[in-house]
Scaffold this active site. Structure first.
Site, PDB file in Angstrom:
ATOM      1  N   GLU A 251       0.820  -1.217   0.000  1.00  0.00           N
ATOM      2  CA  GLU A 251       0.000   0.000   0.000  1.00  0.00           C
ATOM      3  C   GLU A 251       0.851   1.263   0.000  1.00  0.00           C
ATOM      4  O   GLU A 251       0.414   2.301  -0.471  1.00  0.00           O
ATOM      5  CB  GLU A 251      -0.908   0.013   1.241  1.00  0.00           C
ATOM      6  N   HIS A 280      11.289 -26.206   0.880  1.00  0.00           N
ATOM      7  CA  HIS A 280      10.691 -27.391   0.259  1.00  0.00           C
ATOM      8  C   HIS A 280       9.414 -27.053  -0.493  1.00  0.00           C
ATOM      9  O   HIS A 280       8.634 -27.945  -0.823  1.00  0.00           O
ATOM     10  CB  HIS A 280      10.446 -28.462   1.318  1.00  0.00           C
ATOM     11  N   LYS A 392     -13.557   1.288  -0.939  1.00  0.00           N
ATOM     12  CA  LYS A 392     -14.500   1.510   0.170  1.00  0.00           C
ATOM     13  C   LYS A 392     -15.731   2.269  -0.346  1.00  0.00           C
ATOM     14  O   LYS A 392     -16.869   1.945  -0.020  1.00  0.00           O
ATOM     15  CB  LYS A 392     -13.839   2.317   1.298  1.00  0.00           C
TER      16      LYS A 392
HETATM   17  O1  PA5 Z   1      -3.014   1.329   5.846  1.00  0.00           O
HETATM   18  C1  PA5 Z   1      -4.153   1.738   5.765  1.00  0.00           C
HETATM   19  O2  PA5 Z   1      -4.441   2.913   6.061  1.00  0.00           O
HETATM   20  C2  PA5 Z   1      -5.319   0.858   5.348  1.00  0.00           C
HETATM   21  O3  PA5 Z   1      -4.968  -0.322   4.766  1.00  0.00           O
HETATM   22  C3  PA5 Z   1      -6.182   0.599   6.567  1.00  0.00           C
HETATM   23  O4  PA5 Z   1      -5.426  -0.038   7.557  1.00  0.00           O
HETATM   24  C4  PA5 Z   1      -7.425  -0.246   6.263  1.00  0.00           C
HETATM   25  O5  PA5 Z   1      -8.080   0.185   5.109  1.00  0.00           O
HETATM   26  C5  PA5 Z   1      -8.396  -0.169   7.437  1.00  0.00           C
HETATM   27  O6  PA5 Z   1      -8.762   1.164   7.644  1.00  0.00           O
HETATM   28  P1  PA5 Z   1      -9.305   1.698   9.032  1.00  0.00           P
HETATM   29  O7  PA5 Z   1      -8.260   1.501  10.048  1.00  0.00           O
HETATM   30  O8  PA5 Z   1      -9.594   3.143   8.761  1.00  0.00           O
HETATM   31  O9  PA5 Z   1     -10.550   0.916   9.329  1.00  0.00           O
END
Ligand code: PA5
Length: 402
Positions: A251, A280, A392
């Site tokens: 990400e 393995h 989302k």
């Molecule tokens: O790294 C990030 O910001 C995202 O991957 C979030 O961790 C994930 O989308 C979950 O979001 P939130 O913590 O707002 O529920």
């Protein structure tokens, strides 16, 4: 990469005071949450995290490194990071809700999966006529989002995730700390390790820093088409670190636009493997397959337990007789690394003296810093995730249409 460029990047990161790098300094917060947990921990048999992505992977990784290896395991710890109905149903069948605390973790406070899970268990708790205040704690943004609002309207205990700390960089915030304190991990040492790493980062030459060595290798080798980073610890305890790092690298570095708004579509693909098991299953590919990867070994120098293969009467197995498992594992590590070197496959080894809260805090900070360095090298914002946000929004639209 020239020395002056590396120093420039180091300066840039220090001056940016990134939220994740400041977390280890917040001693007051640690003391405060420790007190609250001390007052409440005996009420619960099971602590369940409802969260996803960065709100789940960090705590789960700490559980797998430390708690699952403790001799005494007085409580159960569960991280529910999916909405698969079979998964949720089977876990909820196992819970004694009267003795369960749900930690609802979401930075944004509005992620549909987490919110759906919250309402699902909220309904179960209220049906049993239990007080929601006794069964839900929230960990979320200090100001915005549904969870923050709901907490203040319903007197739910709520803890902050600092505004400048995003999900995948939040393992050393309350996201990781509260779960860890329930597991009775030494969070002071975890933070001290991370602080020591950051201190070294600020005061040493980049050429001597693991974070720079790793990021530099990743960026240089990707120019030769080696875009895959295989994280391969030689200890089972760090298996889930691979999942945490997978999110961090995917990400943070997978981006369409650079900071100048040009389309660059950069990214490095993380891949998890574990020594010795995956010798393995995957080593064949790493040695003889395409030269499109770098292998990041993590080697541990001291294990908590010393066990030895007994004297073996069978002459065929004499080479194993009386050998310690550590020695066998180390020999396999050296052999694997050598075979990659012979095949011309890039690799780097990160070493830990032992697995302790201090060393893991240090490693986590090192890996997060290496991501910040990559962000500079690729000239991208490694702290946003527009690709995740889009999904989302679309989820909500699809639900409204159906
Ligand atoms: O790294 C990030 O910001 C995202 O991957 C979030 O961790 C994930 O989308 C979950 O979001 P939130 O913590 O707002 O529920």
């Amino acid at each position: 990469m020239q020395d002056s460029q590396l120093h420039q990047i180091q300066k840039q990161i220090i001056n940016s005071n990134y939220g994740f790098s400041q977390l280890p300094l917040d001693k007051d917060n640690l003391e405060n949450i420790q007190n609250i947990i001390n007052q409440n921990k005996d009420k619960y048999e099971t602590i369940v995290i409802l969260g996803i992505g960065g709100s789940a992977l960090g705590p789960r990784c700490l559980q797998d490194i430390f708690y699952n290896y403790k001799v005494e395991k007085p409580k159960r710890f569960i991280v529910l990071d999916n909405i698969d109905p079979d998964y949720l149903t089977s876990w909820s069948r196992e819970l004694n809700l009267e003795k369960t605390l749900f930690l609802v973790i979401s930075k944004s406070g509005g992620t549909p999966e987490t919110i759906a899970q919250f309402w699902y268990f909220h309904s179960k708790i209220t049906k049993l006529q239990l007080e929601i205040q006794n069964h839900f704690w929230f960990i979320t943004d200090p100001v915005v989002g549904f969870l923050r609002k709901f907490a203040s309207e319903n007197k739910i205990t709520v803890f902050d995730i600092p505004q400048n700390v995003g999900g995948r960089f939040s393992i050393l915030s309350n996201v990781g700390l509260i779960f860890s304190l329930f597991m009775e991990l030494d969070c002071e040492k975890l933070l001290a390790g991370a602080a020591s790493c950051y201190n070294n980062f600020c005061n040493n030459n980049p050429e001597n820093l693991t974070s720079f060595k790793l990021a530099n290798l990743q960026s240089q080798e990707s120019k030769q088409g080696k875009n895959i980073t295989v994280m391969m610890p030689y200890t089972h305890r760090l298996k889930l670190l691979g999942d945490w790092y997978t999110q961090l690298l995917s990400e943070s570095i997978g981006k369409k636009l650079n900071r100048d708004n040009q389309v660059v579509n950069v990214g490095l693909t993380p891949h998890g493997a574990i020594g010795v098991s995956d010798q393995h299953s995957q080593l064949q590919l790493f040695v003889e397959g395409p030269k499109d990867k770098i292998i990041v070994f993590i080697k541990v120098n001291k294990f908590d337990n010393k066990i030895t293969i007994p004297q073996i009467p069978n002459p065929e197995h004499e080479y194993l007789s009386g050998v310690s498992f550590k020695k066998l594992l180390e020999s396999e590590f050296l052999a694997t690394r050598e075979s990659l070197n012979e095949a011309g496959q890039s690799n780097i080894t990160l070493e830990l003296d032992e697995i302790s809260e201090f060393s893991i805090g240090y490693l986590l900070m090192d890996l997060m810093l290496s991501i910040a360095i990559l962000g500079e090298l690729y000239n991208i914002n490694c702290f946003d995730q527009p690709g995740v946000e889009r999904s989302k929004i679309l989820t909500k639209e699809f639900l409204k249409k159906s």
